[in-house]
Design a protein around this motif. Structure first.
Motif, PDB file in Angstrom:
ATOM      1  N   ILE A 287       0.813  -1.215   0.000  1.00 11.81           N
ATOM      2  CA  ILE A 287       0.000   0.000   0.000  1.00 11.81           C
ATOM      3  C   ILE A 287       0.849   1.268   0.000  1.00 11.81           C
ATOM      4  CG2 ILE A 287      -1.848   1.227   1.218  1.00 11.81           C
ATOM      5  CD1 ILE A 287      -2.554  -1.510  -0.163  1.00 11.81           C
ATOM      6  N   ASP A 288       1.932   1.252   0.779  1.00  9.68           N
ATOM      7  CA  ASP A 288       2.760   2.453   0.832  1.00  9.68           C
ATOM      8  C   ASP A 288       3.353   2.795  -0.533  1.00  9.68           C
ATOM      9  OD1 ASP A 288       2.118   2.671   3.439  1.00  9.68           O
ATOM     10  OD2 ASP A 288       4.031   1.917   4.234  1.00  9.68           O
ATOM     11  N   ARG A 289       3.772   1.751  -1.248  1.00 10.90           N
ATOM     12  CA  ARG A 289       4.322   1.998  -2.589  1.00 10.90           C
ATOM     13  C   ARG A 289       3.240   2.524  -3.525  1.00 10.90           C
ATOM     14  NH1 ARG A 289       9.255  -0.548  -3.366  1.00 10.90           N
ATOM     15  NH2 ARG A 289       9.435   0.930  -5.077  1.00 10.90           N
ATOM     16  N   ALA A 290       2.062   1.954  -3.405  1.00 11.44           N
ATOM     17  CA  ALA A 290       0.946   2.396  -4.261  1.00 11.44           C
ATOM     18  C   ALA A 290       0.607   3.861  -3.976  1.00 11.44           C
ATOM     19  CB  ALA A 290      -0.277   1.511  -4.036  1.00 11.44           C
ATOM     20  N   LEU A 291       0.567   4.196  -2.691  1.00 11.65           N
ATOM     21  CA  LEU A 291       0.238   5.573  -2.314  1.00 11.65           C
ATOM     22  C   LEU A 291       1.338   6.544  -2.736  1.00 11.65           C
ATOM     23  CD1 LEU A 291      -1.360   5.054   1.216  1.00 11.65           C
ATOM     24  CD2 LEU A 291      -2.524   5.722  -0.904  1.00 11.65           C
ATOM     25  N   GLU A 292       2.562   6.067  -2.656  1.00 12.46           N
ATOM     26  CA  GLU A 292       3.694   6.903  -3.070  1.00 12.46           C
ATOM     27  C   GLU A 292       3.560   7.269  -4.553  1.00 12.46           C
ATOM     28  OE1 GLU A 292       8.411   6.170  -3.528  1.00 12.46           O
ATOM     29  OE2 GLU A 292       7.459   5.075  -1.885  1.00 12.46           O
ATOM     30  N   ALA A 293       3.213   6.269  -5.357  1.00 13.11           N
ATOM     31  CA  ALA A 293       3.026   6.520  -6.790  1.00 13.11           C
ATOM     32  C   ALA A 293       1.875   7.505  -7.007  1.00 13.11           C
ATOM     33  CB  ALA A 293       2.755   5.205  -7.523  1.00 13.11           C
ATOM     34  N   ALA A 294       0.777   7.291  -6.278  1.00 18.28           N
ATOM     35  CA  ALA A 294      -0.379   8.189  -6.426  1.00 18.28           C
ATOM     36  C   ALA A 294      -0.015   9.614  -6.007  1.00 18.28           C
ATOM     37  CB  ALA A 294      -1.553   7.666  -5.599  1.00 18.28           C
ATOM     38  N   ASP A 295       0.723   9.740  -4.909  1.00 20.85           N
ATOM     39  CA  ASP A 295       1.104  11.069  -4.433  1.00 20.85           C
ATOM     40  C   ASP A 295       2.039  11.778  -5.410  1.00 20.85           C
ATOM     41  OD1 ASP A 295      -0.450  11.279  -2.137  1.00 20.85           O
ATOM     42  OD2 ASP A 295       0.996  10.188  -0.900  1.00 20.85           O
ATOM     43  N   THR A 296       2.941  11.009  -6.026  1.00 16.69           N
ATOM     44  CA  THR A 296       3.829  11.604  -7.028  1.00 16.69           C
ATOM     45  C   THR A 296       3.003  12.181  -8.181  1.00 16.69           C
ATOM     46  OG1 THR A 296       5.480   9.935  -6.483  1.00 16.69           O
ATOM     47  CG2 THR A 296       5.817  11.161  -8.529  1.00 16.69           C
ATOM     48  N   LEU A 297       1.997  11.415  -8.603  1.00 16.90           N
ATOM     49  CA  LEU A 297       1.133  11.872  -9.693  1.00 16.90           C
ATOM     50  C   LEU A 297       0.359  13.125  -9.283  1.00 16.90           C
ATOM     51  CD1 LEU A 297      -0.193   8.370 -10.835  1.00 16.90           C
ATOM     52  CD2 LEU A 297       1.223   9.924 -12.211  1.00 16.90           C
ATOM     53  N   ILE A 298      -0.166  13.116  -8.068  1.00  6.99           N
ATOM     54  CA  ILE A 298      -0.947  14.270  -7.594  1.00  6.99           C
ATOM     55  C   ILE A 298      -0.060  15.511  -7.486  1.00  6.99           C
ATOM     56  CG2 ILE A 298      -2.284  15.204  -5.645  1.00  6.99           C
ATOM     57  CD1 ILE A 298      -3.261  12.270  -5.179  1.00  6.99           C
ATOM     58  N   ALA A 299       1.196  15.311  -7.045  1.00 10.17           N
ATOM     59  CA  ALA A 299       2.121  16.443  -6.951  1.00 10.17           C
ATOM     60  C   ALA A 299       2.365  17.044  -8.341  1.00 10.17           C
ATOM     61  CB  ALA A 299       3.438  15.987  -6.328  1.00 10.17           C
ATOM     62  N   ARG A 300       2.370  16.176  -9.366  1.00  7.10           N
ATOM     63  CA  ARG A 300       2.577  16.667 -10.732  1.00  7.10           C
ATOM     64  C   ARG A 300       1.364  17.430 -11.248  1.00  7.10           C
ATOM     65  NH1 ARG A 300       5.205  11.501 -13.887  1.00  7.10           N
ATOM     66  NH2 ARG A 300       7.075  11.410 -12.609  1.00  7.10           N
ATOM     67  N   GLU A 301       0.208  16.925 -10.906  1.00 12.93           N
ATOM     68  CA  GLU A 301      -1.036  17.512 -11.434  1.00 12.93           C
ATOM     69  C   GLU A 301      -2.117  17.454 -10.358  1.00 12.93           C
ATOM     70  OE1 GLU A 301      -2.777  19.772 -13.331  1.00 12.93           O
ATOM     71  OE2 GLU A 301      -1.251  19.052 -14.748  1.00 12.93           O
ATOM     72  N   PRO A 302      -2.078  18.473  -9.441  1.00 13.53           N
ATOM     73  CA  PRO A 302      -2.958  18.399  -8.259  1.00 13.53           C
ATOM     74  C   PRO A 302      -4.455  18.398  -8.569  1.00 13.53           C
ATOM     75  CG  PRO A 302      -1.282  20.118  -8.028  1.00 13.53           C
ATOM     76  CD  PRO A 302      -1.228  19.664  -9.442  1.00 13.53           C
ATOM     77  N   THR A 303      -4.832  18.875  -9.753  1.00 11.12           N
ATOM     78  CA  THR A 303      -6.272  18.925 -10.042  1.00 11.12           C
ATOM     79  C   THR A 303      -6.709  17.856 -11.032  1.00 11.12           C
ATOM     80  OG1 THR A 303      -5.871  20.588 -11.748  1.00 11.12           O
ATOM     81  CG2 THR A 303      -6.486  21.391  -9.540  1.00 11.12           C
ATOM     82  N   ASP A 304      -5.861  16.844 -11.220  1.00 13.08           N
ATOM     83  CA  ASP A 304      -6.281  15.735 -12.087  1.00 13.08           C
ATOM     84  C   ASP A 304      -7.185  14.815 -11.257  1.00 13.08           C
ATOM     85  OD1 ASP A 304      -6.370  13.114 -13.356  1.00 13.08           O
ATOM     86  OD2 ASP A 304      -4.834  13.893 -14.715  1.00 13.08           O
ATOM     87  N   PRO A 305      -8.464  14.769 -11.597  1.00 10.06           N
ATOM     88  CA  PRO A 305      -9.393  14.015 -10.740  1.00 10.06           C
ATOM     89  C   PRO A 305      -9.066  12.524 -10.687  1.00 10.06           C
ATOM     90  CG  PRO A 305     -10.464  14.647 -12.812  1.00 10.06           C
ATOM     91  CD  PRO A 305      -9.147  15.365 -12.758  1.00 10.06           C
ATOM     92  N   TYR A 306      -8.478  12.001 -11.755  1.00  6.92           N
ATOM     93  CA  TYR A 306      -8.240  10.556 -11.794  1.00  6.92           C
ATOM     94  C   TYR A 306      -7.083  10.137 -10.889  1.00  6.92           C
ATOM     95  CZ  TYR A 306     -11.291  11.361 -15.765  1.00  6.92           C
ATOM     96  OH  TYR A 306     -12.324  11.777 -16.556  1.00  6.92           O
TER      97      TYR A 306
END
Ligand SMILES: [Zn+2]
Length: 460
Positions: A287-306
């Motif tokens: 889970i931590d790795r999965a969340l890390e990937a998701a957080d990296t994506l959100i940091a790149r594009e904070p308003t990407d709903p997906y």
């Protein structure tokens, strides 16, 4: 991205109207559905079809296939997305399938129908019998196998139909200003058997057999495409960017995590790779790795709903419902309550088991099913909320919605009748309960008739 096995209900009508039917599960994902809708929109318009009436549905099946069924719907196997290398290739397939729809080929499949129909109905009835006896899962398995066997026999378009779908597809691509290069490349790869290495024998029955390919067909297509003004049109960069994302996401979701991590290694920090790995890690319960990937994506594009949806899904499915709420709420707001995302938010709110969250859950779930009824899971959640606040009439109605969609007709009938008895006479919900009862009863009677079994569904 989730599996929904309510596909049985979606396809139910097709079984009885002598159209191809399958009982595979469909994959529903907000981003993928938006992508498929957008890349097919110009083709649907060129085909003269009503945009809102044509659905492109993703089937959870690794074989490479696409087909049309049940009127104006194009079904695409996950395996086809995996095999395609561009949005343009997928568009080539969709244009061709639309050609089958406008050509009326769905209805006019002639020979082979009798055999196929019999296989389909018999196995389905065997399945229903088992379901009534309480063996739900096994019954679904029987039905799926039967439907698949039927479909293989069913769906082999004639050469004339193929030629006409090719011509129509080429016309739609041209009118939409979309190059036929992808179409030619994709069909070419199929014809040259590039995809067929390592594919199981029964998978080979896919697109290649459904739409008999030939060198002649390819030559004709090439002839038409290359002189078309759209031949040299550049690819749409936005469509291609989105395709890379949904392809990676899909692989992450359906493939073995090891395979995903091999295809998208840690060294690849592109957005598609992060998406694919997030799902792979999630499946491995890292889970931590999965969340890390998701957080990296959100940091790149904070308003990407997906990206926010992804984070919410990982949190929710790993038992952190309270933490899932915020990203899911943001994703819901950013998409103006896209029904699949909103219903996931509803799920998270209920999963907190905090009654203080139930009012918001009810609101988002009602909005979700209001826009997209075919979500049995959302109906189930809504039933939970109603029951929690003691509104048993609506709880029964929500159950009826979910059950009729899952083809549990006797249960649906019982729930609908219970709801009808408790709801205010003549109210919209009361009418809806009546409709569901009528629908469930009609199905039960039809199944009985076909089975030539004696049964009475008029009153239960
Ligand atoms: Zn075809």
């Amino acid at each position: 991205m989730r599996f929904l096995s309510h596909v049985l209900a979606l396809f139910a009508l097709a079984v009885f109207t002598a159209q191809p039917a399958v009982a595979q599960s469909i994959l529903r994902d907000a981003e993928t559905e938006a992508f498929l809708r957008d890349i097919s929109a110009p083709l649907v318009e060129a085909a003269g079809l009503e945009p809102g009436n044509v659905d492109v549905v993703l089937i959870n099946d690794p074989s490479i296939n696409a087909f049309v069924a049940g009127g104006q719907a194009v079904y695409i196997h996950a395996g086809l997305i995996d095999a395609a290398e561009s949005a343009n290739e997928v568009q080539g397939v969709i244009a061709h399938e639309l050609g089958h729809i406008t050509g009326g080929h769905v209805i006019r499949i002639g020979e082979g129908y009798q055999t196929a129909g019999r296989i389909s109905l018999l196995t389905m009835l065997a399945g229903i019998g088992a379901a009534l006896a309480g063996a739900g899962e096994a019954a679904l398995g029987i039905m799926a196998a039967g439907q698949q066997a039927a479909m293989g026999k069913f769906l082999a378009f004639s050469r004339t139909q193929e030629a006409s779908a090719d011509a129509a597809g080429a016309q739609y691509l041209s009118e939409a200003g979309i190059t036929g290069r992808g179409s030619l490349e994709f069909f070419g790869k199929l014809l040259n058997q590039e995809f067929r290495r390592g594919i199981r024998q029964d998978d080979e029955a896919g697109f290649y057999r459904t739409h008999p390919l030939s060198g002649d067909r390819m030559a004709k297509l090439r002839e038409v495409y290359t002189v078309d003004p759209a031949w040299d049109a550049p690819l749409d960069t936005d469509w291609e960017r989105r395709f890379a994302r949904i392809k990676a996401k899909l692989q992450g979701y359906v493939a073995k995590p090891e395979a995903t991590l091999r295809d998208y290694p840690e060294t690849d920090t592109s957005t598609p790779a992060l998406l694919a790995r997030a799902y792979a890690y999630h499946k491995q319960a890292r889970i931590d790795r999965a969340l890390e990937a998701a957080d990296t994506l959100i940091a790149r594009e904070p308003t990407d709903p997906y990206f926010l949806e992804l984070k919410g899904q990982v949190l929710l499915e790993s038992g952190r419902a309270d933490q899932a709420i915020e990203p899911l709420r943001q994703a819901t707001d950013l998409t103006r309550a896209e029904p699949l995302i909103a219903s996931m938010l509803g799920h998270a709110l209920i999963a907190t088991e905090d009654k203080g969250n139930f009012e918001e859950a009810e609101r988002v779930l009602r909005a979700a099913v209001g826009r997209d009824r075919y979500n049995p899971f959302a109906w189930y959640q809504l039933g939970v909320v109603y029951a929690a606040r003691g509104d048993m009439a609506r709880a029964r109605l929500a159950s009826a919605e979910q059950q009729v969609m899952s083809r549990q007709y006797p249960l649906a009938l019982r729930s609908a009748q219970a709801a009808e008895a408790q709801l205010p006479y003549g109210s919209p919900d009361w009418l809806r309960a009546q409709d569901i009862a009528m629908e469930a009863r009609a199905w039960m009677e039809q199944l009985c008739e076909m089975n030539r079994a004696r049964c009475d569904t008029r009153r239960r």
